[in-house]
Motif scaffolding. Structure first.
Motif, PDB file in Angstrom:
ATOM      1  N   TYR A 118      22.332   2.281   9.783  1.00  0.00           N
ATOM      2  CA  TYR A 118      23.397   2.005  10.751  1.00  0.00           C
ATOM      3  C   TYR A 118      23.492   0.508  11.041  1.00  0.00           C
ATOM      4  O   TYR A 118      24.567  -0.080  10.966  1.00  0.00           O
ATOM      5  CB  TYR A 118      23.159   2.780  12.048  1.00  0.00           C
ATOM      6  CG  TYR A 118      24.198   2.486  13.088  1.00  0.00           C
ATOM      7  CD1 TYR A 118      25.472   3.033  12.985  1.00  0.00           C
ATOM      8  CD2 TYR A 118      23.931   1.642  14.151  1.00  0.00           C
ATOM      9  CE1 TYR A 118      26.447   2.749  13.921  1.00  0.00           C
ATOM     10  CE2 TYR A 118      24.892   1.354  15.091  1.00  0.00           C
ATOM     11  CZ  TYR A 118      26.149   1.907  14.980  1.00  0.00           C
ATOM     12  OH  TYR A 118      27.104   1.607  15.901  1.00  0.00           O
ATOM     13  N   PHE A 119      22.357  -0.117  11.372  1.00  0.00           N
ATOM     14  CA  PHE A 119      22.399  -1.516  11.799  1.00  0.00           C
ATOM     15  C   PHE A 119      22.566  -2.506  10.651  1.00  0.00           C
ATOM     16  O   PHE A 119      23.103  -3.588  10.855  1.00  0.00           O
ATOM     17  CB  PHE A 119      21.152  -1.859  12.617  1.00  0.00           C
ATOM     18  CG  PHE A 119      21.160  -1.214  13.971  1.00  0.00           C
ATOM     19  CD1 PHE A 119      22.076  -1.602  14.928  1.00  0.00           C
ATOM     20  CD2 PHE A 119      20.270  -0.204  14.273  1.00  0.00           C
ATOM     21  CE1 PHE A 119      22.108  -1.002  16.179  1.00  0.00           C
ATOM     22  CE2 PHE A 119      20.280   0.400  15.520  1.00  0.00           C
ATOM     23  CZ  PHE A 119      21.200   0.001  16.477  1.00  0.00           C
ATOM     24  N   PHE A 120      22.104  -2.157   9.456  1.00  0.00           N
ATOM     25  CA  PHE A 120      22.182  -3.104   8.342  1.00  0.00           C
ATOM     26  C   PHE A 120      23.317  -2.827   7.370  1.00  0.00           C
ATOM     27  O   PHE A 120      23.639  -3.675   6.548  1.00  0.00           O
ATOM     28  CB  PHE A 120      20.851  -3.157   7.587  1.00  0.00           C
ATOM     29  CG  PHE A 120      19.737  -3.712   8.409  1.00  0.00           C
ATOM     30  CD1 PHE A 120      19.780  -5.011   8.879  1.00  0.00           C
ATOM     31  CD2 PHE A 120      18.652  -2.933   8.746  1.00  0.00           C
ATOM     32  CE1 PHE A 120      18.756  -5.531   9.651  1.00  0.00           C
ATOM     33  CE2 PHE A 120      17.616  -3.437   9.519  1.00  0.00           C
ATOM     34  CZ  PHE A 120      17.673  -4.739   9.970  1.00  0.00           C
ATOM     35  N   ILE A 121      23.931  -1.643   7.434  1.00  0.00           N
ATOM     36  CA  ILE A 121      25.027  -1.331   6.513  1.00  0.00           C
ATOM     37  C   ILE A 121      26.307  -0.984   7.275  1.00  0.00           C
ATOM     38  O   ILE A 121      27.350  -1.602   7.065  1.00  0.00           O
ATOM     39  CB  ILE A 121      24.632  -0.184   5.555  1.00  0.00           C
ATOM     40  CG1 ILE A 121      23.491  -0.643   4.650  1.00  0.00           C
ATOM     41  CG2 ILE A 121      25.819   0.254   4.721  1.00  0.00           C
ATOM     42  CD1 ILE A 121      22.943   0.431   3.733  1.00  0.00           C
ATOM     43  N   VAL A 122      26.240  -0.002   8.169  1.00  0.00           N
ATOM     44  CA  VAL A 122      27.449   0.478   8.844  1.00  0.00           C
ATOM     45  C   VAL A 122      28.049  -0.582   9.765  1.00  0.00           C
ATOM     46  O   VAL A 122      29.257  -0.860   9.697  1.00  0.00           O
ATOM     47  CB  VAL A 122      27.161   1.786   9.618  1.00  0.00           C
ATOM     48  CG1 VAL A 122      28.355   2.204  10.449  1.00  0.00           C
ATOM     49  CG2 VAL A 122      26.766   2.878   8.648  1.00  0.00           C
ATOM     50  N   VAL A 123      27.224  -1.189  10.621  1.00  0.00           N
ATOM     51  CA  VAL A 123      27.744  -2.189  11.570  1.00  0.00           C
ATOM     52  C   VAL A 123      28.362  -3.384  10.846  1.00  0.00           C
ATOM     53  O   VAL A 123      29.492  -3.783  11.170  1.00  0.00           O
ATOM     54  CB  VAL A 123      26.649  -2.618  12.574  1.00  0.00           C
ATOM     55  CG1 VAL A 123      27.090  -3.811  13.396  1.00  0.00           C
ATOM     56  CG2 VAL A 123      26.285  -1.454  13.487  1.00  0.00           C
ATOM     57  N   PRO A 124      27.688  -3.990   9.844  1.00  0.00           N
ATOM     58  CA  PRO A 124      28.331  -5.113   9.149  1.00  0.00           C
ATOM     59  C   PRO A 124      29.622  -4.721   8.431  1.00  0.00           C
ATOM     60  O   PRO A 124      30.586  -5.493   8.423  1.00  0.00           O
ATOM     61  CB  PRO A 124      27.266  -5.573   8.139  1.00  0.00           C
ATOM     62  CG  PRO A 124      25.984  -5.132   8.711  1.00  0.00           C
ATOM     63  CD  PRO A 124      26.285  -3.855   9.431  1.00  0.00           C
ATOM     64  N   ILE A 125      29.671  -3.538   7.841  1.00  0.00           N
ATOM     65  CA  ILE A 125      30.888  -3.107   7.158  1.00  0.00           C
ATOM     66  C   ILE A 125      32.019  -2.913   8.161  1.00  0.00           C
ATOM     67  O   ILE A 125      33.161  -3.303   7.907  1.00  0.00           O
ATOM     68  CB  ILE A 125      30.639  -1.825   6.334  1.00  0.00           C
ATOM     69  CG1 ILE A 125      29.817  -2.169   5.096  1.00  0.00           C
ATOM     70  CG2 ILE A 125      31.944  -1.152   5.945  1.00  0.00           C
ATOM     71  CD1 ILE A 125      29.399  -0.984   4.272  1.00  0.00           C
ATOM     72  N   ASN A 126      31.722  -2.330   9.330  1.00  0.00           N
ATOM     73  CA  ASN A 126      32.751  -2.171  10.359  1.00  0.00           C
ATOM     74  C   ASN A 126      33.254  -3.520  10.857  1.00  0.00           C
ATOM     75  O   ASN A 126      34.455  -3.689  11.090  1.00  0.00           O
ATOM     76  CB  ASN A 126      32.227  -1.332  11.521  1.00  0.00           C
ATOM     77  CG  ASN A 126      32.102   0.132  11.162  1.00  0.00           C
ATOM     78  OD1 ASN A 126      32.703   0.597  10.195  1.00  0.00           O
ATOM     79  ND2 ASN A 126      31.324   0.866  11.932  1.00  0.00           N
ATOM     80  N   LYS A 127      32.358  -4.483  11.035  1.00  0.00           N
ATOM     81  CA  LYS A 127      32.770  -5.831  11.448  1.00  0.00           C
ATOM     82  C   LYS A 127      33.672  -6.461  10.391  1.00  0.00           C
ATOM     83  O   LYS A 127      34.678  -7.091  10.705  1.00  0.00           O
ATOM     84  CB  LYS A 127      31.548  -6.733  11.672  1.00  0.00           C
ATOM     85  CG  LYS A 127      30.714  -6.348  12.845  1.00  0.00           C
ATOM     86  CD  LYS A 127      31.347  -6.815  14.118  1.00  0.00           C
ATOM     87  CE  LYS A 127      30.395  -6.520  15.262  1.00  0.00           C
ATOM     88  NZ  LYS A 127      30.981  -6.751  16.541  1.00  0.00           N
ATOM     89  N   MET A 128      33.316  -6.274   9.122  1.00  0.00           N
ATOM     90  CA  MET A 128      34.114  -6.827   8.037  1.00  0.00           C
ATOM     91  C   MET A 128      35.503  -6.182   8.020  1.00  0.00           C
ATOM     92  O   MET A 128      36.508  -6.870   7.825  1.00  0.00           O
ATOM     93  CB  MET A 128      33.405  -6.597   6.696  1.00  0.00           C
ATOM     94  CG  MET A 128      34.071  -7.265   5.526  1.00  0.00           C
ATOM     95  SD  MET A 128      33.108  -7.137   3.998  1.00  0.00           S
ATOM     96  CE  MET A 128      32.968  -5.380   3.811  1.00  0.00           C
ATOM     97  N   ARG A 129      35.569  -4.871   8.245  1.00  0.00           N
ATOM     98  CA  ARG A 129      36.862  -4.189   8.284  1.00  0.00           C
ATOM     99  C   ARG A 129      37.711  -4.683   9.457  1.00  0.00           C
ATOM    100  O   ARG A 129      38.923  -4.831   9.331  1.00  0.00           O
ATOM    101  CB  ARG A 129      36.668  -2.682   8.384  1.00  0.00           C
ATOM    102  CG  ARG A 129      36.226  -2.073   7.079  1.00  0.00           C
ATOM    103  CD  ARG A 129      36.088  -0.583   7.193  1.00  0.00           C
ATOM    104  NE  ARG A 129      35.644  -0.030   5.918  1.00  0.00           N
ATOM    105  CZ  ARG A 129      35.076   1.151   5.788  1.00  0.00           C
ATOM    106  NH1 ARG A 129      34.901   1.919   6.847  1.00  0.00           N
ATOM    107  NH2 ARG A 129      34.706   1.579   4.603  1.00  0.00           N
ATOM    108  N   GLU A 130      37.074  -4.933  10.610  1.00  0.00           N
ATOM    109  CA  GLU A 130      37.799  -5.467  11.756  1.00  0.00           C
ATOM    110  C   GLU A 130      38.380  -6.839  11.440  1.00  0.00           C
ATOM    111  O   GLU A 130      39.519  -7.135  11.793  1.00  0.00           O
ATOM    112  CB  GLU A 130      36.882  -5.581  12.969  1.00  0.00           C
ATOM    113  CG  GLU A 130      36.597  -4.291  13.671  1.00  0.00           C
ATOM    114  CD  GLU A 130      35.652  -4.489  14.839  1.00  0.00           C
ATOM    115  OE1 GLU A 130      35.517  -5.627  15.339  1.00  0.00           O
ATOM    116  OE2 GLU A 130      35.056  -3.487  15.274  1.00  0.00           O
ATOM    117  N   MET A 131      37.580  -7.665  10.785  1.00  0.00           N
ATOM    118  CA  MET A 131      38.049  -9.004  10.438  1.00  0.00           C
ATOM    119  C   MET A 131      39.213  -8.934   9.463  1.00  0.00           C
ATOM    120  O   MET A 131      40.168  -9.690   9.577  1.00  0.00           O
ATOM    121  CB  MET A 131      36.894  -9.830   9.859  1.00  0.00           C
ATOM    122  CG  MET A 131      35.850 -10.196  10.895  1.00  0.00           C
ATOM    123  SD  MET A 131      34.373 -10.987  10.220  1.00  0.00           S
ATOM    124  CE  MET A 131      35.040 -12.310   9.274  1.00  0.00           C
TER     125      MET A 131
END
Length: 129
Positions: A85-98
């Motif tokens: 969650y913290f090393f894959i899901v959260v960064p991918i969600n941040k990237m999608r938001e950007m």
């Protein structure tokens, strides 16, 4: 039949799922090594046992029960889930938001003053005729 299979394999969701399984397995190995090599011995040292699986063992009528084995499996699962969650899901969600915030097309550029003046002259001439 082969064309249908090829279409099935080449779909994006199947490829993404295959990549996710491979990455998940590799990441699970890393987290399991961390849990087995550091965290379990640390927790086991607190309880005074050689490892977490030795905690809470008891026997009833020659049936061996191991609460520690269950705790170790739950702890490993939680560590893997948290790490993914913290090393894959959260960064991918941040990237999608950007990416969602980025403008999709070119921004409309405000025309220069000379162009605006020429358009006014053109429109005035068109209205005269």
């Amino acid at each position: 039949m082969l064309k249908g299979f090829r279409d099935f394999i080449s779909r994006g969701s199947v490829v993404e799922l295959a990549v996710a399984v491979v990455i998940g397995a590799a990441f699970t190995a890393i987290v399991n090594a961390l849990v087995e090599g550091f965290i379990n011995p640390l927790i086991a040292a607190i309880f005074g046992k050689p490892d977490l699986t030795a905690v809470g063992n008891f026997t009833i009528n020659d049936a061996h029960f191991s609460i520690g084995l269950i705790l170790a499996a739950i702890f490993n699962f939680l560590c893997v889930a948290a790490a993914i969650y913290f090393f894959i899901v959260v960064p991918i969600n941040k990237m999608r938001e950007m990416r969602a915030k980025e403008p999709e097309g070119e921004e409309e550029i405000e025309p220069e003053e000379q162009i605006l003046l020429l358009r006014e002259i053109r429109d005035a001439l068109r209205d005269r005729v």
